[in-house]
Design an enzyme around this catalytic site. Structure first.
Site, PDB file in Angstrom:
ATOM      1  N   GLY A 155       0.826  -1.197   0.000  1.00 22.98           N
ATOM      2  CA  GLY A 155       0.000   0.000   0.000  1.00 22.98           C
ATOM      3  C   GLY A 155       0.857   1.242   0.000  1.00 22.98           C
ATOM      4  O   GLY A 155       2.089   1.190  -0.018  1.00 22.98           O
ATOM      5  N   SER A 156       0.202   2.406   0.011  1.00 17.08           N
ATOM      6  CA  SER A 156       0.907   3.676   0.007  1.00 17.08           C
ATOM      7  C   SER A 156      -0.019   4.747   0.566  1.00 17.08           C
ATOM      8  O   SER A 156      -1.186   4.497   0.870  1.00 17.08           O
ATOM      9  CB  SER A 156       1.355   4.055  -1.412  1.00 17.08           C
ATOM     10  OG  SER A 156       0.235   4.296  -2.239  1.00 17.08           O
ATOM     11  N   GLY A 157       0.524   5.959   0.729  1.00 21.48           N
ATOM     12  CA  GLY A 157      -0.285   7.069   1.169  1.00 21.48           C
ATOM     13  C   GLY A 157      -0.786   6.972   2.594  1.00 21.48           C
ATOM     14  O   GLY A 157      -1.806   7.569   2.939  1.00 21.48           O
ATOM     15  N   SER A 158      -0.088   6.229   3.451  1.00 20.96           N
ATOM     16  CA  SER A 158      -0.462   6.060   4.872  1.00 20.96           C
ATOM     17  C   SER A 158      -1.766   5.303   5.057  1.00 20.96           C
ATOM     18  O   SER A 158      -2.337   5.315   6.156  1.00 20.96           O
ATOM     19  CB  SER A 158      -0.569   7.427   5.579  1.00 20.96           C
ATOM     20  OG  SER A 158       0.637   8.124   5.513  1.00 20.96           O
ATOM     21  N   GLY A 160      -4.127   2.667   6.159  1.00 20.62           N
ATOM     22  CA  GLY A 160      -4.092   1.572   7.119  1.00 20.62           C
ATOM     23  C   GLY A 160      -3.003   1.653   8.152  1.00 20.62           C
ATOM     24  O   GLY A 160      -2.853   0.725   8.962  1.00 20.62           O
ATOM     25  N   ARG A 283       9.787   4.451  -6.458  1.00 23.40           N
ATOM     26  CA  ARG A 283       9.026   5.315  -7.357  1.00 23.40           C
ATOM     27  C   ARG A 283       9.302   6.756  -6.975  1.00 23.40           C
ATOM     28  O   ARG A 283       9.954   7.045  -5.973  1.00 23.40           O
ATOM     29  CB  ARG A 283       7.522   5.042  -7.198  1.00 23.40           C
ATOM     30  CG  ARG A 283       7.076   5.174  -5.743  1.00 23.40           C
ATOM     31  CD  ARG A 283       5.595   5.279  -5.577  1.00 23.40           C
ATOM     32  NE  ARG A 283       5.176   5.203  -4.183  1.00 23.40           N
ATOM     33  CZ  ARG A 283       5.193   6.202  -3.315  1.00 23.40           C
ATOM     34  NH1 ARG A 283       5.669   7.377  -3.684  1.00 23.40           N
ATOM     35  NH2 ARG A 283       4.774   6.040  -2.072  1.00 23.40           N
TER      36      ARG A 283
END
Length: 407
Positions: A155-158, A160, A283
């Site tokens: 995942g990404s973007g904080s 969870g 990335r």
């Protein structure tokens, strides 16, 4: 004669996605978006971009579509979305095009595997343990002591990511994460969570290209127990000893993970005992950090990324030395966005490079405690870090959002 093509496997939905298409055109290429849902990217209708609709989760279909493009001239394949960087790299390698090692990317995207490799290489990381059940997560937390971080291994973007201060909190949060079989893009996710100790200290991200440290960004985080990034300052106001230490541990992490082609965004904490790696993202940074780098230094990381996969010349040498700060706009409450005041006033401030909203009047706002809470931003520049930060804070304060709370 038609221009050679650059294929983009899906895109991020904010930030740099649109900039990648513009960079491809500026370099003389025709951008092509390979996507299962073109409507996810509203900007496509305004861009000179070909669109191929297919199931991008189907590796065979993705390869066949790219092979068809290569018959008409395909210079490179990439993605601005973390969820699709591995798929894009696999296609590039199968077609003999430049790109990072897909196996290295896949291992890096699993945060548990990434941590194991970093620890084995002697790179400083917080104590951690993978857990396949909520009970395993509690046992790990009990061993570390509370509070702990519990987060998904992908995942990404904080999304969870949360701090848990009790066994009940760990049990509930781990159970919620493990109940999700897919991520927000519908991709299957590992049934494992990562439990880790909290590294105390300010947070920085190190932006690299190949093995060059382009710059270091200071992070502003929202209210605990979550870790939403609400602002960035580039370059971070650091002593040279701190900069060198962050650069050194980042290069060691890239080596340990067999990375070093194109961009990487490495998140760190500077603790009392020195820097520690929180995670390496293979990335470009999100959150408009590449735009801050461009404004502060003149180095265009988006353009460099496209040029790198297309065997074009690129440079990480700074053209100037200024400072840039970003502050995100967050919902003051959940409900319906009724008014946006002060945005134009903020945009007119001398030194403000950008002031925009992503949410329009009438939008339903929810607090998810991750990147999706960010509904706008302001970016300011200045001759010093203090100037840029003060102006960004002032511009943010000028924007007033009126929300009608839901019943």
């Amino acid at each position: 004669m038609s221009r050679p093509r650059i294929a983009f496997v899906e895109s991020n939905t904010s930030g740099t996605g649109r900039l990648f298409l513009a960079a491809a055109r500026e370099l003389g290429f025709q951008p092509v978006m390979l996507t299962s849902t073109p409507e996810r990217y509203p900007y496509l209708s305004a861009e000179d971009c070909d669109v191929v609709t297919l199931d991008t989760s189907d590796a065979a279909a993705l390869l066949e579509a790219s092979r068809e493009l290569s018959r008409r001239g395909l210079a490179g394949v990439t993605s601005s979305s973390e969820y699709f960087v591995v798929a894009a790299a696999q296609v590039a390698w199968q077609l003999g095009l430049p790109g990072p090692d897909p196996a290295a990317l896949a291992a890096c995207r699993d945060k548990h595997v990434q941590r194991l490799r970093l620890r084995a290489a002697g790179v400083a990381v917080p104590d951690f343990r993978g857990a396949d059940t909520p009970e395993d997560a509690v046992r790990a937390a009990d061993a570390f002591g509370y509070p702990v971080i519990v987060k998904p291994v992908s995942g990404s973007g904080s999304v969870g990511v949360a701090s848990c201060s009790s066994p009940d909190g760990v049990l509930a949060h781990a159970a919620a994460l493990l109940a999700h079989g897919v991520n927000e893009r519908g991709q299957p996710v590992p049934r494992t969570v990562l439990v880790e100790t909290i590294a105390q200290g300010p947070e920085y991200s190190v932006e690299t290209f190949d093995r060059t440290v382009v710059g270091i960004t200071a992070k502003h985080l929202g209210s605990p127990p979550y870790f939403v990034e609400v602002g960035h300052d580039h370059p971070a106001p650091l002593h040279i000893v701190q900069r060198d230490a962050l650069a050194g541990i980042t290069r060691a992490a890239l080596d340990a993970l067999n990375l070093g082609f194109g961009p990487a965004h490495t998140e760190t904490r500077y603790t009392e005992s020195g820097p520690a790696i929180i995670e390496v993202n293979p990335r470009l940074a999100g959150g408009f950090i590449p735009e801050l780098v461009r404004l502060a230094t003149g180095v265009d990381l988006v353009r460099n990324t496209v040029a790198r996969i297309a065997r074009q010349a690129h440079s990480c040498e700074p053209l100037h030395r200024r400072h840039a700060s970003l502050r995100f706009l967050l919902p003051p409450a959940e409900g319906t966005l009724e008014r946006i005041d002060g945005l134009e006033e903020a945009a007119r401030l001398r030194g403000v490079a950008d002031a925009r909203m992503y949410a329009a009047v009438g939008a339903q706002l929810a607090c998810r405690h991750d990147f999706r809470d960010r509904i706008g931003h302001v970016i300011a520049t200045g001759a010093t870090s203090e100037d840029a930060m003060a102006l960004a804070d002032r511009a943010r304060e000028l924007v007033r959002l009126t929300v009608a709370r839901g019943e």
